[in-house]
Motif scaffolding. Sequence first.
Motif, PDB file in Angstrom:
ATOM      1  N   LEU A  32      -1.815  -7.370   0.900  1.00 21.21           N
ATOM      2  CA  LEU A  32      -3.079  -7.391   0.492  1.00 21.21           C
ATOM      3  C   LEU A  32      -3.907  -8.650   0.630  1.00 21.21           C
ATOM      4  CD1 LEU A  32      -5.371  -5.669  -0.937  1.00 21.21           C
ATOM      5  CD2 LEU A  32      -4.559  -6.586  -3.163  1.00 21.21           C
ATOM      6  N   LEU A  75       0.931  -1.185  -0.012  1.00 31.19           N
ATOM      7  CA  LEU A  75       0.288  -0.197   0.068  1.00 31.19           C
ATOM      8  C   LEU A  75       0.867   1.334   0.032  1.00 31.19           C
ATOM      9  CD1 LEU A  75      -2.968   1.108   0.212  1.00 31.19           C
ATOM     10  CD2 LEU A  75      -2.574   1.033   2.735  1.00 31.19           C
ATOM     11  N   TRP A 117      -5.897  -4.792   3.925  1.00 34.62           N
ATOM     12  CA  TRP A 117      -4.604  -4.616   3.935  1.00 34.62           C
ATOM     13  C   TRP A 117      -4.234  -5.488   5.241  1.00 34.62           C
ATOM     14  CZ3 TRP A 117      -1.329  -3.881  -0.134  1.00 34.62           C
ATOM     15  CH2 TRP A 117      -1.816  -2.974  -1.427  1.00 34.62           C
TER      16      TRP A 117
END
Length: 406
Positions: free
Chosen positions: A315, A196, A310
């Motif tokens: 993920l 992320l 997440w």
Amino acid sequence: MKKVVLLIVAFIAAIAVVACDTATSPLVISKVYTTDRQANNLIELYNPGEGAIDLSAYALNFYTNGSKEVSTTIQLEGTIESASYFLIGSGNHNVQSAKEKIDFQHTTGSLPFNGNDVIELIFNGNRLDIVGRIGLDYDYSRNTTMIRLGEPEDYAPKTEYDEFTFIQYAPDLYEFLKNDDYEIRTLEQLYAGPQLESRYLDMPFVSPNNDKLGGGGALVTTLQSIADGDTAAFAGKSQQGFPGGSMRYFYINTPEVNSTYVIAEPWGYVASKYNKQYLLNDASSKTIIIQSIPGYNLVEGNGRSLGLVWVNGALSQHLIVREGLTEDVPITYQPYDVLLTYKKVPYLTFLRYAEKVAKDNGWGVKGYPANPNGEKSPDWNFDANGGTGALATTNPIWEPHLPLPW
């Protein structure tokens, strides 16, 4: 004698820059740009060989709209040096930074492909390399930048298309033309999955233009409960637009477990176990972040939120897909897909490569019975009810094939 030697040397020097007469050539299609304006489409070639190549023996064939016959042929010309790129575009390309790099201009219109058309590189009348499947009409490259997998010096042409020869990047990445400055290029990087990027934490969870749609933003939350392999409940963040409660994991659909409205399926309790006992176990000690889908509904029809989950920077959808515990992920890229990226590679690209791992190994739902030699679900009795099968246990004995990233 000296004159003869000089003639031989001159002859060797001359053929170093002409197309050879053999049936092989190192030349490959290295990148394909399929944009929202067909005039801006581009095809890049790369020469990993040791000598320069005269392109007079090369052409590009295009098969449009699922045609099995060649629709258009473009005869190439020019020279491509060793370890060099060669860019093909149209005369009506209107992005100046890219247009300046074009080596060969197609002057009778736009390059004739739009994301579902086959591109075939021809050498001496024979297929050398190909992108797309002849006779099939599906969007394999629409609005994306396709970059060949691996290091340029290792590129090799393929006469049969393999969708995993290329990495689907975000669209219009002209900064990568005629170079290898992009970061994601190996199978190892793709199999590791996305991370992320911090920019998403600064974006709104809810679209500022429509409170029913996601803004693509991410926010930290805490776990409330876990339903199954693709659904869990998280604490609300009202100031950021997340009401809390049940969230369905976007992109995936794991097999069902028994509930009020559905009955169990093979691998359903395994997927549930993976989510509960591996991904979200000891949730209070983990950093959990949810992310909305930009321009897509925040809530599905039955009232559950939709989003990405997440865990400790990984993920969840990617980890679930690579274990083979979900139905097939999409193969075409929607507008929101190319807005969700890590190092300019869409999350969907990582999911597709993760699915390849499961299929290649015959894991989970990618195993038996579709793959007779693949893995059988430990929560299912395939021989029960005369062969139709039945649930064997709600507490299957199973462990992940791949280590978790934390």
